[in-house]
Design a protein around this motif. Structure first.
Motif, PDB file in Angstrom:
ATOM      1  N   ASP A  22       6.551  -1.072 -17.855  1.00 11.88           N
ATOM      2  CA  ASP A  22       7.527  -0.116 -17.333  1.00 11.88           C
ATOM      3  C   ASP A  22       6.921   0.689 -16.183  1.00 11.88           C
ATOM      4  O   ASP A  22       6.846   1.924 -16.221  1.00 11.88           O
ATOM      5  CB  ASP A  22       8.017   0.835 -18.432  1.00 11.88           C
ATOM      6  CG  ASP A  22       8.699   0.108 -19.574  1.00 11.88           C
ATOM      7  OD1 ASP A  22       9.084  -1.058 -19.383  1.00 11.88           O
ATOM      8  OD2 ASP A  22       8.839   0.702 -20.653  1.00 11.88           O
ATOM      9  N   VAL A  23       6.493  -0.026 -15.140  1.00 11.19           N
ATOM     10  CA  VAL A  23       5.795   0.600 -14.008  1.00 11.19           C
ATOM     11  C   VAL A  23       6.807   0.911 -12.894  1.00 11.19           C
ATOM     12  O   VAL A  23       7.467   0.002 -12.378  1.00 11.19           O
ATOM     13  CB  VAL A  23       4.689  -0.327 -13.466  1.00 11.19           C
ATOM     14  CG1 VAL A  23       3.860   0.406 -12.412  1.00 11.19           C
ATOM     15  CG2 VAL A  23       3.798  -0.825 -14.603  1.00 11.19           C
ATOM     16  N   PHE A  24       6.912   2.181 -12.539  1.00  8.18           N
ATOM     17  CA  PHE A  24       7.844   2.634 -11.512  1.00  8.18           C
ATOM     18  C   PHE A  24       7.094   3.451 -10.467  1.00  8.18           C
ATOM     19  O   PHE A  24       6.174   4.210 -10.806  1.00  8.18           O
ATOM     20  CB  PHE A  24       8.947   3.513 -12.117  1.00  8.18           C
ATOM     21  CG  PHE A  24       9.882   2.793 -13.036  1.00  8.18           C
ATOM     22  CD1 PHE A  24      11.102   2.321 -12.567  1.00  8.18           C
ATOM     23  CD2 PHE A  24       9.550   2.594 -14.366  1.00  8.18           C
ATOM     24  CE1 PHE A  24      11.971   1.664 -13.418  1.00  8.18           C
ATOM     25  CE2 PHE A  24      10.413   1.936 -15.226  1.00  8.18           C
ATOM     26  CZ  PHE A  24      11.637   1.468 -14.749  1.00  8.18           C
TER      27      PHE A  24
ATOM     28  N   GLN B  45       0.837  -1.189   0.000  1.00  8.55           N
ATOM     29  CA  GLN B  45       0.000   0.000   0.000  1.00  8.55           C
ATOM     30  C   GLN B  45       0.879   1.248   0.000  1.00  8.55           C
ATOM     31  O   GLN B  45       1.992   1.239   0.534  1.00  8.55           O
ATOM     32  CB  GLN B  45      -0.926   0.013   1.211  1.00  8.55           C
ATOM     33  CG  GLN B  45      -1.922  -1.135   1.227  1.00  8.55           C
ATOM     34  CD  GLN B  45      -2.936  -1.008   2.343  1.00  8.55           C
ATOM     35  OE1 GLN B  45      -3.607   0.014   2.478  1.00  8.55           O
ATOM     36  NE2 GLN B  45      -3.049  -2.059   3.151  1.00  8.55           N
ATOM     37  N   TYR B  46       0.352   2.322  -0.594  1.00  7.86           N
ATOM     38  CA  TYR B  46       1.106   3.562  -0.722  1.00  7.86           C
ATOM     39  C   TYR B  46       0.253   4.738  -0.265  1.00  7.86           C
ATOM     40  O   TYR B  46      -0.968   4.744  -0.429  1.00  7.86           O
ATOM     41  CB  TYR B  46       1.536   3.781  -2.171  1.00  7.86           C
ATOM     42  CG  TYR B  46       2.494   2.731  -2.675  1.00  7.86           C
ATOM     43  CD1 TYR B  46       3.865   2.870  -2.493  1.00  7.86           C
ATOM     44  CD2 TYR B  46       2.021   1.586  -3.318  1.00  7.86           C
ATOM     45  CE1 TYR B  46       4.750   1.904  -2.950  1.00  7.86           C
ATOM     46  CE2 TYR B  46       2.900   0.611  -3.777  1.00  7.86           C
ATOM     47  CZ  TYR B  46       4.256   0.777  -3.590  1.00  7.86           C
ATOM     48  OH  TYR B  46       5.117  -0.192  -4.034  1.00  7.86           O
ATOM     49  N   ALA B  47       0.925   5.758   0.275  1.00  9.99           N
ATOM     50  CA  ALA B  47       0.262   6.976   0.729  1.00  9.99           C
ATOM     51  C   ALA B  47       0.599   8.124  -0.212  1.00  9.99           C
ATOM     52  O   ALA B  47      -0.136   8.422  -1.147  1.00  9.99           O
ATOM     53  CB  ALA B  47       0.665   7.296   2.172  1.00  9.99           C
ATOM     54  N   ASP B  48       1.737   8.790   0.010  1.00 10.95           N
ATOM     55  CA  ASP B  48       2.211   9.848  -0.874  1.00 10.95           C
ATOM     56  C   ASP B  48       3.230   9.246  -1.836  1.00 10.95           C
ATOM     57  O   ASP B  48       4.246   8.695  -1.397  1.00 10.95           O
ATOM     58  CB  ASP B  48       2.869  10.972  -0.059  1.00 10.95           C
ATOM     59  CG  ASP B  48       1.871  11.698   0.833  1.00 10.95           C
ATOM     60  OD1 ASP B  48       0.663  11.640   0.547  1.00 10.95           O
ATOM     61  OD2 ASP B  48       2.306  12.316   1.823  1.00 10.95           O
ATOM     62  N   PHE B  49       2.998   9.389  -3.134  1.00 13.19           N
ATOM     63  CA  PHE B  49       3.884   8.718  -4.093  1.00 13.19           C
ATOM     64  C   PHE B  49       3.674   9.281  -5.488  1.00 13.19           C
ATOM     65  O   PHE B  49       2.702  10.000  -5.765  1.00 13.19           O
ATOM     66  CB  PHE B  49       3.629   7.206  -4.098  1.00 13.19           C
ATOM     67  CG  PHE B  49       2.272   6.796  -4.626  1.00 13.19           C
ATOM     68  CD1 PHE B  49       2.115   6.324  -5.929  1.00 13.19           C
ATOM     69  CD2 PHE B  49       1.144   6.871  -3.821  1.00 13.19           C
ATOM     70  CE1 PHE B  49       0.881   5.930  -6.407  1.00 13.19           C
ATOM     71  CE2 PHE B  49      -0.099   6.485  -4.295  1.00 13.19           C
ATOM     72  CZ  PHE B  49      -0.231   6.013  -5.596  1.00 13.19           C
ATOM     73  N   GLU B  50       4.599   8.944  -6.366  1.00 13.65           N
ATOM     74  CA  GLU B  50       4.456   9.161  -7.797  1.00 13.65           C
ATOM     75  C   GLU B  50       4.577   7.813  -8.488  1.00 13.65           C
ATOM     76  O   GLU B  50       5.384   6.972  -8.083  1.00 13.65           O
ATOM     77  CB  GLU B  50       5.530  10.114  -8.325  1.00 13.65           C
ATOM     78  CG  GLU B  50       5.396  11.538  -7.826  1.00 13.65           C
ATOM     79  CD  GLU B  50       6.443  12.461  -8.418  1.00 13.65           C
ATOM     80  OE1 GLU B  50       6.345  12.765  -9.630  1.00 13.65           O
ATOM     81  OE2 GLU B  50       7.354  12.875  -7.678  1.00 13.65           O
ATOM     82  N   ILE B  51       3.786   7.616  -9.513  1.00 15.29           N
ATOM     83  CA  ILE B  51       3.844   6.390 -10.298  1.00 15.29           C
ATOM     84  C   ILE B  51       3.894   6.773 -11.771  1.00 15.29           C
ATOM     85  O   ILE B  51       3.219   7.712 -12.202  1.00 15.29           O
ATOM     86  CB  ILE B  51       2.626   5.473 -10.012  1.00 15.29           C
ATOM     87  CG1 ILE B  51       2.712   4.185 -10.849  1.00 15.29           C
ATOM     88  CG2 ILE B  51       1.308   6.190 -10.215  1.00 15.29           C
ATOM     89  CD1 ILE B  51       1.689   3.123 -10.437  1.00 15.29           C
ATOM     90  N   ARG B  52       4.737   6.091 -12.522  1.00 21.31           N
ATOM     91  CA  ARG B  52       4.782   6.312 -13.964  1.00 21.31           C
ATOM     92  C   ARG B  52       4.799   4.953 -14.663  1.00 21.31           C
ATOM     93  O   ARG B  52       5.345   3.976 -14.146  1.00 21.31           O
ATOM     94  CB  ARG B  52       5.990   7.153 -14.370  1.00 21.31           C
ATOM     95  CG  ARG B  52       7.342   6.588 -14.027  1.00 21.31           C
ATOM     96  CD  ARG B  52       8.457   7.575 -14.392  1.00 21.31           C
ATOM     97  NE  ARG B  52       9.767   7.156 -13.932  1.00 21.31           N
ATOM     98  CZ  ARG B  52      10.618   6.438 -14.647  1.00 21.31           C
ATOM     99  NH1 ARG B  52      10.298   6.081 -15.881  1.00 21.31           N
ATOM    100  NH2 ARG B  52      11.782   6.089 -14.163  1.00 21.31           N
ATOM    101  N   PHE B  53       4.187   4.924 -15.832  1.00 23.08           N
ATOM    102  CA  PHE B  53       4.094   3.676 -16.588  1.00 23.08           C
ATOM    103  C   PHE B  53       3.748   4.008 -18.030  1.00 23.08           C
ATOM    104  O   PHE B  53       3.334   5.124 -18.365  1.00 23.08           O
ATOM    105  CB  PHE B  53       3.029   2.750 -15.989  1.00 23.08           C
ATOM    106  CG  PHE B  53       1.654   3.348 -15.888  1.00 23.08           C
ATOM    107  CD1 PHE B  53       0.726   3.182 -16.911  1.00 23.08           C
ATOM    108  CD2 PHE B  53       1.289   4.081 -14.768  1.00 23.08           C
ATOM    109  CE1 PHE B  53      -0.536   3.739 -16.819  1.00 23.08           C
ATOM    110  CE2 PHE B  53       0.024   4.650 -14.671  1.00 23.08           C
ATOM    111  CZ  PHE B  53      -0.889   4.480 -15.693  1.00 23.08           C
ATOM    112  N   LYS B  54       3.911   3.025 -18.884  1.00 27.22           N
ATOM    113  CA  LYS B  54       3.486   3.116 -20.272  1.00 27.22           C
ATOM    114  C   LYS B  54       2.193   2.319 -20.434  1.00 27.22           C
ATOM    115  O   LYS B  54       2.052   1.245 -19.846  1.00 27.22           O
ATOM    116  CB  LYS B  54       4.575   2.592 -21.206  1.00 27.22           C
ATOM    117  CG  LYS B  54       5.855   3.423 -21.187  1.00 27.22           C
ATOM    118  CD  LYS B  54       6.878   2.886 -22.186  1.00 27.22           C
ATOM    119  CE  LYS B  54       8.177   3.672 -22.114  1.00 27.22           C
ATOM    120  NZ  LYS B  54       7.987   5.097 -22.470  1.00 27.22           N
TER     121      LYS B  54
END
Length: 285
Positions: A201-203, A50-59
């Motif tokens: 490409d999920v980061f 689980q995540y609270a404050d975050f950034e996610i990037r993906f194609k």
């Protein structure tokens, strides 16, 4: 941190507790997560953590007619915020939706077709003109989402362009500061009209108390240095899966975009396919 290994769904789990159905069909092929409906049954694919404050990037590469999205701080039964990937007429990419917590929170635009926006909302008028050069209907596009605070500030970029920015006014009672993130297959065949959706490409970058949402440019080279490097080079323009176009709307090849800061630009040439003379960045909001 890369959270999808390109080979398996290790570290992920299929959500079956929402009204969308028994979970949908999730597989891995050619380095991408493949999402599809199970005869009208949808669901979610959530990360274990689980995540609270975050950034996610993906194609991502959706097929036209499919309703999907990225869950943010979701409960196990799919209550949460969602950056929508509603890729069909009358809906949009990147708007902020309250999944089972009230519906639209911040709407950005409506699509008429893959590369045509018919209507805009909340000040995103410039996207109407920019979308056809920004969006690639025949390949992978980039999405970058940042979530910070409670209630959260949510920012969504598509191919380096800000398509949604909204400070949520109050936290919904069903939600906590952290929750699950992952992808959706919408239930019902009228919301999944053919083909499949692909993600790769999920980061994820977790944010500390003093960290701010950086967005796509937070991981790029200095834009001034990139402009200098690009202006000194000669580039041939050809069709490619990128979101930088010249004045004729042609896309830059992978070789031409090496080291290029993410965003939408107008590239002015001294002659066809020749020296780049000037570069103008479009701020589309």
């Amino acid at each position: 941190v890369e959270v999808f290994d390109g080979k398996s769904l290790d570290g992920w789990w299929i959500g079956t507790e929402s009204p969308h159905g028994s979970g949908g069909i999730w597989d891995v092929r050619d380095g991408a997560i493949i999402a599809n409906t199970d005869n009208g049954n949808g669901g979610q694919l959530f990360l274990n953590e689980q995540y609270a404050d975050f950034e996610i990037r993906f194609k991502f590469w959706p097929d036209w007619g499919n309703d999907s999205g990225l869950y943010l701080r979701s409960t196990r039964n799919g209550h949460g915020y969602q950056a929508v990937i509603d890729y069909y007429e009358g809906h949009s990419i990147g708007g902020l939706y309250g999944e089972q917590i009230g519906g639209w929170i911040h709407r950005n635009f409506d699509l008429q077709a893959e590369t045509i926006i018919s209507q805009t909302y909340n000040g995103y008028d410039a996207l109407r003109e920019a979308w056809s050069g920004l969006w690639d209907p025949d390949g992978f596009n980039d999405m970058h989402v940042g979530v910070k605070g409670s209630p959260p500030l949510v920012k969504v970029w598509v191919n380096g362009v800000l398509v949604c920015e909204h400070q949520v006014a109050s936290e919904h009672g069903d939600l906590s500061w952290q929750g699950y993130t992952g992808f959706q297959v919408h239930g019902n065949l009228d919301r999944w009209r053919g083909g499949e959706n692909r993600f790769k490409d999920v980061f994820i970058r977790e944010l500390g108390p003093d960290d701010q949402i950086l967005g796509p440019e937070g991981v790029q080279d200095d834009p001034v240095a990139i402009r200098t490097r690009l202006a000194r080079a000669t580039h041939r323009v050809e069709v490619g899966s990128w979101y930088c176009t010249d004045l004729a709307g042609r896309r830059l090849s992978a070789a031409a975009r090496a080291g290029f800061a993410r965003g939408v630009y107008l590239l002015h040439y001294s002659d066809a396919g020749g020296q780049v003379r000037t570069i103008t960045r479009l701020n589309v909001r």
